[in-house]
Design a protein around this motif. Structure first.
Motif, short mmCIF file in Angstrom:
data_model
loop_
_atom_site.label_atom_id
_atom_site.label_comp_id
_atom_site.label_asym_id
_atom_site.label_seq_id
_atom_site.Cartn_x
_atom_site.Cartn_y
_atom_site.Cartn_z
N ALA A 351 0.80 -1.22 0.00
CA ALA A 351 0.00 0.00 0.00
C ALA A 351 0.84 1.27 0.00
O ALA A 351 0.55 2.21 -0.75
CB ALA A 351 -0.94 0.00 1.21
N ASP A 352 1.90 1.32 0.81
CA ASP A 352 2.66 2.56 0.93
C ASP A 352 3.51 2.86 -0.31
O ASP A 352 4.03 3.96 -0.46
CB ASP A 352 3.54 2.54 2.18
N GLN A 353 3.62 1.90 -1.21
CA GLN A 353 4.35 2.13 -2.46
C GLN A 353 3.46 2.82 -3.50
O GLN A 353 3.99 3.36 -4.48
CB GLN A 353 4.87 0.82 -3.02
N TYR A 354 2.16 2.79 -3.29
CA TYR A 354 1.22 3.31 -4.29
C TYR A 354 0.33 4.43 -3.76
O TYR A 354 -0.33 5.11 -4.54
CB TYR A 354 0.35 2.17 -4.83
N PHE A 355 0.32 4.61 -2.43
CA PHE A 355 -0.53 5.63 -1.82
C PHE A 355 0.25 6.33 -0.70
O PHE A 355 0.86 5.67 0.14
CB PHE A 355 -1.81 5.01 -1.24
N GLY A 356 0.20 7.67 -0.72
CA GLY A 356 0.84 8.41 0.35
C GLY A 356 -0.06 8.54 1.56
O GLY A 356 0.39 8.50 2.70
N TYR A 357 -1.38 8.65 1.30
CA TYR A 357 -2.37 8.78 2.37
C TYR A 357 -3.11 7.47 2.52
O TYR A 357 -3.71 6.97 1.55
CB TYR A 357 -3.36 9.91 2.04
#
Length: 584
Positions: A351-357
């Motif tokens: 998730a953190d590779q594709y979304f900052g929030y």
């Protein structure tokens, strides 16, 4: 066809010609606009058509749905639309231009529904007012006041059902009903309540079986007794009355035609549903052509997977293999749920590779209730919940489950909706769900799974492609049924020939499209808009393009008409592709 879609999107709504993100001083037009939407929202809350932002409890009453109340709503929204059209959007600040575009489209859609008297058809193949009220019985209560208010709501249910039955009779009198063929078996949810031997066996008693610690033990027995009494004396008789009406009067006299264009209002009604569900001014002919073109592309990808797994037959033979080989199906409901959970956790790792929030709200994975499962979709997701249909396991392919999970849970509905809800300083009306955006994002999430490495086998990739074909084929099938005279059998055959959906799913899905004109058009057109916006940003920004910033920018919008999305990405590009949260 993509160029044509983009051109329509760019002209279908109020254009936002200046940057959205800089905070500029409010204008006098802003103040007038805020006065309009603030008073309308307060009225909407008072009408029980929306919840106040600080309302976390259970309502003690149900909304009025009778004809006088519906006519009053038409008149009210007509007045609001006139007030909006007296404003000049050019005089609004950048942020309010966005709000105006969203709000005007929302009011126009609400007004069109009243003008066509859609309230006279409070049932379709997918849902009905009697299933809607049962959903509240499943959500947990927190306080004694919640329980007391819920008991009042149950006591008011017979009056509410009587109003809805009167609406159905009015619709029946003018031929405004779902097609008769799509109503077969839809009485099962009614019968599950009406025919229950005891109140305790009904879904309405669910929250009285186990109480939260906030409810004193001394009060629990009294609440249980009151619940049993109101369910026995009010709820079950109300369901029994609607069940008798549905079986003996409504279904036998429901229309036998399929097309929305055969209903009162005909072509204008169907076009109003296209506008509502796609937020564009595309015609049925244009959408049908887009669907055919996209299906050709997806079939080529499908053949690529067939070569990869060295399948020797043609596409129909491959689809038959997928539908019948035991290796692709769970043997127990728990196994299906566990596979769904595994996919959801794979997303968490990336998730953190594709979304900052990332949203604070988490979701549970739950089975669809038994009384709804036979006619329910394969799954459904939203804030806090991802419902997986475990009914008829031979119809629930494991190769399709990863795509379904990405769509319904994260980064689809159970991810996008909480992100929208967590945005600060957004008017309440911006919390409303816009199908083209929400379903388009969820379908985009399925494709995104290939980049994220969620699909582990070629069969799972094919399952994703089958789901893509399912949504693209809806453009063909929905317009075919409602504008081109297609038969139910013709629509079913098209889905069977072009997707790996099971026969059960095909039958329930086609009935859903027949009885819910236009909704099926949301998905693929929305995905196309997001993909086009991303491609434009990647090309313009080059090495500066950051997928996390792009996704955050899209999701920060909440749920907006597709033209608003396109304009926001224009600003994203102009500002250099940075994070929308950098100034917060």
């Amino acid at each position: 066809m993509k160029k044509k879609l983009g051109a329509v999107l760019s002209t279908a709504c109020v254009l936002l010609s200046v940057a959205i993100s800089p905070a500029l001083a409010a204008t006098s037009a802003d103040a007038r606009f805020k006065t309009i939407y603030t008073k309308e929202w307060k009225w909407r809350v008072a009408e029980r058509l929306a919840r106040a932002e600080d309302d976390r409890g259970v309502s003690a009453s149900l909304a009025r749905v009778d004809a006088p109340a519906q006519e009053a709503r038409r008149v009210y929204w007509e007045g609001i639309l006139k007030e909006l059209d007296a404003l000049s959007p050019a005089g609004l600040s950048p942020a309010e231009k966005v709000n105006f575009a969203v709000y005007r489209a929302q009011i126009a859609s609400l007004l069109e529904a009243q003008r066509f008297r859609e309230f006279e058809q409070p049932v379709n193949a997918d849902s009905a007012f009697w299933t809607d009220v049962s959903y509240s019985a499943r959500r947990p209560f927190k306080t004694v006041e919640d329980y007391r208010n819920y008991l009042k709501q149950l006591a008011a249910l017979p009056g509410y059902f009587a109003q809805e039955t009167a609406n159905m009779r009015a619709g029946l009198a003018r031929g405004f009903t779902p097609p008769q063929v799509t109503l077969a078996g839809r009485d099962v949810a009614l019968a599950s309540i009406a025919d229950a031997k005891t109140p305790q066996e009904t879904v309405f008693y669910t929250q009285f079986k186990n109480f939260p610690a906030s409810v004193p033990a001394a009060e629990q027995d009294a609440l249980r007794a009151q619940a049993a009494a109101v369910i026995r004396d009010s709820v079950q008789p109300a369901y029994a009355k609607v069940l008798a009406f549905f079986r003996t009067e409504y279904v036998p006299k429901a229309r036998t035609t399929l097309a929305a264009q055969s209903m009162p209002g005909g072509k204008a009604y169907y076009q109003s549903k296209i506008v509502e569900f796609t937020t564009t001014s595309l015609t049925a002919e244009q959408i049908h052509a887009i669907g055919l073109a996209e299906m050709t592309k997806i079939r080529a990808e499908m053949h690529g997977i067939m070569k990869q797994v060295e399948f020797k037959g043609d596409l129909p033979a491959f689809l038959q293999f997928l539908r019948t080989d035991p290796q692709f199906y769970a043997k127990t409901p728990k196994e299906l749920l566990m596979h769904a959970a595994w996919t959801a956790k794979k997303f968490d790792a990336k998730a953190d590779q594709y979304f900052g929030y990332l949203p604070r709200r988490r979701f549970a994975i739950l089975p669809v209730a038994d009384d709804q499962a036979p006619f329910y979709t394969a799954g459904r997701g939203g804030p806090g919940s991802y419902w997986v249909n475990t009914y008829n396991l031979p119809a629930r392919a494991l190769y399709s489950l990863p795509a379904l999970t990405l769509h319904e849970s994260a980064p689809g509905h159970a991810f996008q909706m909480p992100v929208a809800q967590e945005q600060k300083g957004v008017p309440n009306f911006r919390r409303a769900y816009i199908s083209a955006f929400g379903e388009g994002w969820a379908l985009y999430a399925e494709r995104l799974g290939t980049e994220m490495g969620i699909y582990e086998t070629p069969y799972e990739v094919f399952g994703m492609l089958s789901y893509q074909a399912w949504r693209a084929s809806r453009l063909v099938v929905d317009t075919g049924i409602h504008a081109k005279g297609w038969t139910r059998e013709q629509a079913q055959a098209y889905l069977m020939e072009n997707t790996a959906l099971s026969k059960h799913e095909v039958e329930t899905e086609v009935d859903r499209y027949i009885s819910w004109p236009g909704q099926a058009l949301s998905y693929y057109l929305g995905q196309m808009a997001i993909q086009e916006a991303r491609a434009r940003a990647e090309k313009a920004l080059g090495a500066k393009f950051d997928i996390r910033n792009f996704h955050d920018t899209v999701l920060q919008l909440g749920s907006v008409p597709l033209p608003v999305l396109q304009e926001r990405i224009d600003v994203f590009i102009a500002e250099g592709g940075g994070s929308p949260y950098s100034d917060s």
